[in-house]
Design an enzyme around this catalytic site. Structure first.
Site, PDB file in Angstrom:
ATOM      1  CG  HIS A  13      -0.803   3.724   4.730  1.00  0.00           C
ATOM      2  ND1 HIS A  13      -1.952   2.987   5.637  1.00  0.00           N
ATOM      3  CD2 HIS A  13      -0.473   2.802   3.827  1.00  0.00           C
ATOM      4  CE1 HIS A  13      -1.945   1.902   5.338  1.00  0.00           C
ATOM      5  NE2 HIS A  13      -1.127   1.594   4.296  1.00  0.00           N
ATOM      6  CG  ASP A  67      -3.167   4.725   8.463  1.00  0.00           C
ATOM      7  OD1 ASP A  67      -2.323   5.540   8.619  1.00  0.00           O
ATOM      8  OD2 ASP A  67      -3.551   3.970   7.336  1.00  0.00           O
ATOM      9  CB  SER A  72      -1.008  -0.076   1.210  1.00  0.00           C
ATOM     10  OG  SER A  72      -0.381  -0.036   2.439  1.00  0.00           O
TER      11      SER A  72
END
Length: 227
Positions: free
Chosen positions: A185, A182, A29
């Site tokens: 990231h 979060d 990701s």
């Protein structure tokens, strides 16, 4: 990639076609651009950095959100299409999140590097640093994977994907401001810092790939090492 025809003052190769060196960014990701609009992700920002530096290269986004090193190994063969000259390997974060045995992560990354070597593709291996919560033995075993494999396979090595997000002025809040809610990231500003730190390594990857395949030879649609 096309035949090498010149050199910038800083000795980056120029090419006969706009694409230049084609780089596959194999990752998770962090590479894919999770939580960001397309132009803010790692690959578009890296492409912009290369363009700004006058480096003729095209970066392909081969990031898959949630992917582990095992996932990367399972798709590396079809990622390395005949057009790909070089590859950035940035995997391992999800192995850490899942507590996967470092020995398994090492086997998977070894397989990825073996696949690249078989196709004569230059590699930049980007490391990850394990947190301390799994214990010192786990951390030491995991952290050693990247420099040791880079040395074994003779590929370029960048120690930490997050190197550009180092604490500024001893204030941890300086890093939090570069992350998404979060806490895992990076946001667009964080990605920009990551690209700024990693960019010179990618530039060296382009140089190595260009030197290796100038002139580029292919046989039956695959690469053939220059004789």
């Amino acid at each position: 990639m096309r035949k090498l025809i010149g050199c910038f003052v800083v000795c980056f190769p120029t090419w006969g076609a706009a694409d230049g060196v084609v780089i596959a960014a194999l990752g998770d990701s962090l590479t894919q651009g999770y939580g960001l609009v397309q132009e803010e992700g790692f690959v578009p920002q890296l492409q912009d950095w290369l363009d700004t530096q006058g480096i003729a290269a095209r970066v392909i986004n081969a990031g898959v959100s949630g992917d582990t090193t095992a996932g990367g190994l399972s798709r590396v063969a079809w990622t390395l299409t005949p057009e790909v000259d070089a590859m950035i390997v940035a995997l391992g974060g999800n192995d850490l999140l899942r507590g996967i045995d470092p020995a398994e992560s090492r086997r998977n990354i070894t397989g990825i590097l073996e696949a690249a070597a078989a196709q004569n593709v230059e590699v930049l291996l980007v490391g990850m640093q394990a947190p301390g919560n799994f214990g010192p033995d786990f951390k030491a075993e995991f952290d050693a994977i990247y420099p040791e494999l880079a040395s074994e396979f003779g590929v370029l090595y960048a120690a930490d994907f997050f190197e550009g997000l180092s604490v500024v002025g001893g204030d941890p809040a300086s890093v939090r401001a570069l992350m998404q809610p979060d806490g895992i990231h990076p946001n667009a500003g964080g990605v920009a810092r990551i690209v700024e730190a990693l960019g010179p390594d990618v530039a060296e990857l382009v140089t190595q790939a260009g030197s290796r395949w100038a002139p580029l030879q292919k046989e039956n649609g695959r690469r053939k090492a220059p004789e």
